[in-house]
Design a protein around this motif. Structure first.
Motif, PDB file in Angstrom:
ATOM      1  N   ALA A 277       5.709 -16.797 -34.414  1.00  0.00           N
ATOM      2  CA  ALA A 277       6.743 -17.067 -33.412  1.00  0.00           C
ATOM      3  C   ALA A 277       7.104 -15.841 -32.595  1.00  0.00           C
ATOM      4  N   SER A 278       6.897 -14.652 -33.151  1.00  0.00           N
ATOM      5  CA  SER A 278       7.200 -13.430 -32.405  1.00  0.00           C
ATOM      6  C   SER A 278       6.170 -13.140 -31.327  1.00  0.00           C
ATOM      7  N   VAL A 279       5.041 -13.869 -31.346  1.00  0.00           N
ATOM      8  CA  VAL A 279       3.947 -13.629 -30.409  1.00  0.00           C
ATOM      9  C   VAL A 279       3.792 -14.755 -29.408  1.00  0.00           C
ATOM     10  N   ALA A 280       3.990 -15.992 -29.846  1.00  0.00           N
ATOM     11  CA  ALA A 280       3.640 -17.136 -29.005  1.00  0.00           C
ATOM     12  C   ALA A 280       4.688 -18.239 -29.065  1.00  0.00           C
ATOM     13  N   LEU A 281       4.797 -18.976 -27.962  1.00  0.00           N
ATOM     14  CA  LEU A 281       5.565 -20.210 -27.910  1.00  0.00           C
ATOM     15  C   LEU A 281       4.603 -21.383 -28.029  1.00  0.00           C
ATOM     16  N   VAL A 282       4.931 -22.343 -28.864  1.00  0.00           N
ATOM     17  CA  VAL A 282       4.061 -23.497 -29.094  1.00  0.00           C
ATOM     18  C   VAL A 282       4.835 -24.763 -28.767  1.00  0.00           C
ATOM     19  N   GLU A 283       4.238 -25.618 -27.908  1.00  0.00           N
ATOM     20  CA  GLU A 283       4.853 -26.884 -27.532  1.00  0.00           C
ATOM     21  C   GLU A 283       3.825 -28.004 -27.644  1.00  0.00           C
ATOM     22  N   ASP A 284       4.313 -29.233 -27.821  1.00  0.00           N
ATOM     23  CA  ASP A 284       3.416 -30.388 -27.826  1.00  0.00           C
ATOM     24  C   ASP A 284       2.830 -30.598 -26.432  1.00  0.00           C
ATOM     25  N   ASP A 285       1.556 -30.961 -26.391  1.00  0.00           N
ATOM     26  CA  ASP A 285       0.875 -31.225 -25.132  1.00  0.00           C
ATOM     27  C   ASP A 285       0.881 -32.735 -24.866  1.00  0.00           C
ATOM     28  N   ALA A 286       0.641 -33.092 -23.600  1.00  0.00           N
ATOM     29  CA  ALA A 286       0.603 -34.517 -23.244  1.00  0.00           C
ATOM     30  C   ALA A 286      -0.517 -35.243 -23.974  1.00  0.00           C
ATOM     31  N   THR A 287      -1.596 -34.541 -24.287  1.00  0.00           N
ATOM     32  CA  THR A 287      -2.726 -35.144 -24.998  1.00  0.00           C
ATOM     33  C   THR A 287      -2.490 -35.067 -26.493  1.00  0.00           C
ATOM     34  N   GLU A 288      -2.611 -36.184 -27.172  1.00  0.00           N
ATOM     35  CA  GLU A 288      -2.329 -36.237 -28.602  1.00  0.00           C
ATOM     36  C   GLU A 288      -3.243 -35.293 -29.374  1.00  0.00           C
ATOM     37  N   GLY A 289      -2.646 -34.538 -30.290  1.00  0.00           N
ATOM     38  CA  GLY A 289      -3.405 -33.611 -31.130  1.00  0.00           C
ATOM     39  C   GLY A 289      -3.547 -32.225 -30.534  1.00  0.00           C
ATOM     40  N   TRP A 290      -3.133 -32.060 -29.286  1.00  0.00           N
ATOM     41  CA  TRP A 290      -3.243 -30.751 -28.625  1.00  0.00           C
ATOM     42  C   TRP A 290      -1.868 -30.112 -28.518  1.00  0.00           C
ATOM     43  N   ARG A 291      -1.857 -28.775 -28.467  1.00  0.00           N
ATOM     44  CA  ARG A 291      -0.614 -28.011 -28.314  1.00  0.00           C
ATOM     45  C   ARG A 291      -0.763 -27.036 -27.149  1.00  0.00           C
ATOM     46  N   ARG A 292       0.309 -26.873 -26.417  1.00  0.00           N
ATOM     47  CA  ARG A 292       0.349 -25.884 -25.332  1.00  0.00           C
ATOM     48  C   ARG A 292       0.921 -24.588 -25.904  1.00  0.00           C
ATOM     49  N   VAL A 293       0.212 -23.501 -25.701  1.00  0.00           N
ATOM     50  CA  VAL A 293       0.585 -22.215 -26.282  1.00  0.00           C
ATOM     51  C   VAL A 293       0.718 -21.182 -25.174  1.00  0.00           C
ATOM     52  N   GLU A 294       1.837 -20.480 -25.167  1.00  0.00           N
ATOM     53  CA  GLU A 294       2.061 -19.408 -24.188  1.00  0.00           C
ATOM     54  C   GLU A 294       2.224 -18.085 -24.929  1.00  0.00           C
ATOM     55  N   VAL A 295       1.480 -17.080 -24.455  1.00  0.00           N
ATOM     56  CA  VAL A 295       1.494 -15.760 -25.072  1.00  0.00           C
ATOM     57  C   VAL A 295       1.721 -14.721 -23.978  1.00  0.00           C
ATOM     58  N   ARG A 296       2.572 -13.750 -24.254  1.00  0.00           N
ATOM     59  CA  ARG A 296       2.749 -12.605 -23.351  1.00  0.00           C
ATOM     60  C   ARG A 296       2.305 -11.350 -24.090  1.00  0.00           C
ATOM     61  N   ALA A 297       1.459 -10.566 -23.459  1.00  0.00           N
ATOM     62  CA  ALA A 297       0.853  -9.436 -24.159  1.00  0.00           C
ATOM     63  C   ALA A 297       0.578  -8.291 -23.194  1.00  0.00           C
ATOM     64  N   GLU A 298       0.588  -7.082 -23.728  1.00  0.00           N
ATOM     65  CA  GLU A 298       0.224  -5.901 -22.949  1.00  0.00           C
ATOM     66  C   GLU A 298      -1.283  -5.777 -22.838  1.00  0.00           C
ATOM     67  N   ARG A 299      -2.024  -6.249 -23.867  1.00  0.00           N
ATOM     68  CA  ARG A 299      -3.482  -6.200 -23.873  1.00  0.00           C
ATOM     69  C   ARG A 299      -4.012  -7.569 -24.254  1.00  0.00           C
TER      70      ARG A 299
END
Length: 322
Positions: free
Chosen positions: A259-281
Motif C-alpha cells: 500500500a505504501s507503493v501502489a493504489l489498487v482499484e477494481d477494473d471494469a473488466t472482471e478479474g482485473w485490477r487498476r494499479v497506479e504507482v508513483r516512482a522516482e525510477r
C-alpha cells in the motif's frame, strides 16, 4: 488466584502508576463499588503498603512517596513478551538514549528472573533473527513524541515548528489523529488547521511541539492513521506516474506492490485490477511485474514498456545458455 485477590493486586498496580486516583475511577477500573474499593485499600494497608488518602474535590488514594516496588514476578509468557518487546522497540526509531534505556531495562528484568526461566528466555533472544535491518533511524525527540501522543489521546490542538523536506520552516496548528511508526521513522497524521487539509508530518522534523488550550472533536469517520500514511506515500509526487491493469487478486498484487507503493482499484473488466504507482525510477518495476506471473497491460508510460521488453529479452538470453 481468587478474583478478590486479583482485584487487590490490580488496585496496587493502578496506584503504583502514579498520581492520585479517585474512588470513582478505581471502582470503574475494578468493576466494583466504592465501598469495595475502600475495603481493598484497607487490605493493602494491612500488607504494609503505604496507601495515603487524599481529601478534597480531587481527592482519592495514592501511594506514599519513597515506596519501592515488590520483587518482580513474571510468568514465562509475561517475561518473554516483555523482553521481546524491548528488543523490538530498539527497531522502531528510538533515540540513542532510549535505546540505552531499553537495554538497561531488559538487563534489570533479566537479573531478577528465576534461573530456569532466564535460561529459556536467553535461548529465544539468542536464537531470534530479524529479516530487516534497523539501519540508522531518524529518531524523534522524546519530549516531542510524548507531547504529540498526549495531544492525540486527549484531542488537544498542538502547535508545531516544522521543517519540510525542501528545508522550509513553518509553524502549524495540528489536530493530531494518530501516531505511526514505519520503517524506522515516526509520523503523526491529522488536520492542518490553517490549510483545512489532512496532512502527515515526520516527528524527527518537528523542532518544537506545544499543546494549546481547548480541545477538538475528531471526525466521525476518520481514516486509520496507518492507512492514511501509506496512501500518502502511494499518492506523493514523484518523477514517474505509472498506470497498469493486472489480472490478479488484490492479495496477489499486494504481495509485490504494498500500500505504501501502489493504489489498487477494481477494473471494469472482471478479474482485473487498476494499479497506479508513483516512482522516482522505473528500473525496479519489470522484475516485480515478472514475479507476479500474471497478465498485465501497461497504460503508461511508454518508457516502462521498453524496460519490460528489454528485461524479457535478457531473461530469454539467459535461458538459452547452459
Amino acid at each position: 488466584m481468587s478474583r478478590p485477590t486479583g482485584r487487590v493486586l490490580t488496585l496496587l498496580e493502578l496506584l503504583q502508576s502514579g498520581g492520585t486516583r479517585t474512588v470513582a475511577e478505581l471502582a470503574d477500573r475494578l468493576g466494583v463499588d466504592g465501598r469495595t474499593v475502600r475495603r481493598y485499600v484497607d487490605q493493602l494497608i494491612v500488607l504494609d503498603v503505604p496507601v495515603e488518602s487524599v481529601r478534597g474535590r480531587y481527592g482519592g488514594y495514592r501511594i506514599g512517596p519513597g515506596y519501592r516496588l515488590p520483587p518482580l514476578m513474571l510468568g514465562d509468557d509475561e517475561a518473554l513478551a516483555v523482553l521481546l518487546g524491548l528488543v523490538a522497540g530498539r527497531r522502531t526509531g528510538l533515540t540513542a538514549a532510549e535505546r540505552t534505556a531499553g537495554e538497561t531495562a531488559a538487563a534489570k528484568i533479566r537479573r531478577v528472573l528465576p534461573r530456569h526461566l532466564a535460561r529459556r528466555v536467553d535461548a529465544v533472544l539468542e536464537s531470534v533473527a530479524f529479516t530487516d535491518s534497523p539501519g540508522e533511524p531518524d529518531a524523534p525527540d522524546t519530549g516531542i513524541l510524548l507531547a504529540v501522543a498526549d495531544a492525540v489521546r486527549n484531542h488537544r490542538p498542538i502547535s508545531i515548528r516544522y521543517t519540510g523536506r525542501d528545508g522550509r520552516r513553518s509553524e502549524r496548528t495540528l489536530h493530531a489523529h494518530g501516531l505511526v511508526a514505519h520503517s524506522g521513522r515516526w509520523y503523526v497524521t491529522g488536520e492542518d488547521v490553517q490549510l483545512g487539509e489532512a496532512r502527515t508530518f515526520r516527528l524527527d522534523r518537528i523542532e518544537d511541539a506545544r499543546t494549546l488550550p481547548g480541545s477538538f472533536e475528531p471526525p466521525p469517520e476518520r481514516t486509520d492513521p496507518a492507512e492514511r500514511l501509506l496512501s500518502g506515500f502511494a499518492t506523493a509526487e514523484y518523477r514517474h506516474e505509472v498506470t497498469l491493469r493486472i489480472q490478479a487478486t488484490v492479495h496477489q498484487i499486494r504481495a509485490r506492490l504494498p500500500a505504501s507503493v501502489a493504489l489498487v482499484e477494481d477494473d471494469a473488466t472482471e478479474g482485473w485490477r487498476r494499479v497506479e504507482v508513483r516512482a522516482e525510477r522505473l528500473d525496479w518495476l519489470p522484475p516485480v511485474l515478472a514475479s507476479l506471473d500474471r497478465p498485465f497491460v501497461i497504460e503508461r508510460p511508454d518508457e516502462l514498456r521498453d524496460l519490460v521488453a528489454d528485461f524479457a529479452d535478457r531473461l530469454a538470453s539467459y535461458a538459452q545458455h547452459p
